[in-house]
Scaffold this active site. Structure first.
Site, PDB file in Angstrom:
ATOM      1  CB  THR A  76       6.221  14.484  -5.949  1.00 42.82           C
ATOM      2  OG1 THR A  76       6.590  13.595  -6.994  1.00 42.82           O
ATOM      3  CG2 THR A  76       5.344  15.586  -6.499  1.00 42.82           C
ATOM      4  CB  VAL A  93      -0.103   8.238  -3.547  1.00 39.05           C
ATOM      5  CG1 VAL A  93       0.796   7.128  -3.029  1.00 39.05           C
ATOM      6  CG2 VAL A  93      -1.474   7.669  -3.857  1.00 39.05           C
ATOM      7  CG  ASP A  94       4.585  10.330   1.329  1.00 45.84           C
ATOM      8  OD1 ASP A  94       5.520  10.207   0.514  1.00 45.84           O
ATOM      9  OD2 ASP A  94       4.749  10.647   2.516  1.00 45.84           O
ATOM     10  CG  ASP A  95       5.376   5.517  -4.474  1.00 44.91           C
ATOM     11  OD1 ASP A  95       5.930   4.729  -3.687  1.00 44.91           O
ATOM     12  OD2 ASP A  95       5.233   5.263  -5.677  1.00 44.91           O
TER      13      ASP A  95
END
Length: 180
Positions: free
Chosen positions: A138, A132-134
């Site tokens: 990160t 997931v690219d939240d």
């Protein structure tokens, strides 16, 4: 990573249709749509994740990476799915991004650049995979650390899901971005 999007297998509906002759059991067309249960999380079946990852393969093949770097723990499953189709090795990194309010990320574990697969990073094309690219913190940290520490020729990022919201992190220029 797991607060809003949970990649656990969903329970199959008893009213689900039986696969047609010649169709695979895991065909996403035979799976129920993702549900948003009362807990507010979005759940995807294994088949839905596999289908999403498989749809990224042509773009990834065009980039032509020599190695996959999986961000643990969510990046391991999509990276393994990609390895089956791309036939390239996987390296693992472990990062701690628990304090996303301050956008801080810590390196917990990194790959050995002198190992067989690790030697495929320097001056090569590298694919970094996460689920997931939240907030993007990160991904930003991982990309910058790979560039600084291991010197790849170019970097691409692939995520199963891009959460549509403003991002705290930014990817460096020239990084190829792919989302399912």
């Amino acid at each position: 990573h797991w607060k809003k999007y949970d990649l656990r297998l969903s329970k199959l509906s008893s009213s689900m249709a039986t696969p047609a002759e010649g169709q695979a059991k895991q065909d996403p067309a035979n799976k129920p749509m993702s549900k948003t249960p009362i807990d507010g999380k979005v759940y995807f079946s294994y088949a839905e994740i596999h289908d999403t990852v498989s749809k990224l393969v042509p773009q990834i093949q065009e980039f032509n990476p020599s190695v996959i770097i999986a961000i643990g723990g969510g990046g391991f499953i999509p990276a393994r799915m990609l390895r089956t189709e791309l036939k390239i090795p996987i390296l693992a990194v472990s990062l701690d991004a628990t304090n996303t309010a301050r956008s801080t990320v810590r390196k917990i574990q990194w790959f050995d650049e002198h190992s067989d697969a690790g030697s495929l990073v320097r001056n090569q094309k590298v694919l970094i995979v996460d689920e997931v690219d939240d907030t993007r913190t990160t991904l930003q940290y991982c990309v910058e650390e790979v560039i600084k520490t291991n010197g790849p020729a170019s970097v691409a990022v692939a995520v199963v899901h891009n959460k549509l919201k403003s991002k705290k992190g930014q990817l460096p220029g020239g990084v190829v971005y792919m989302a399912g």
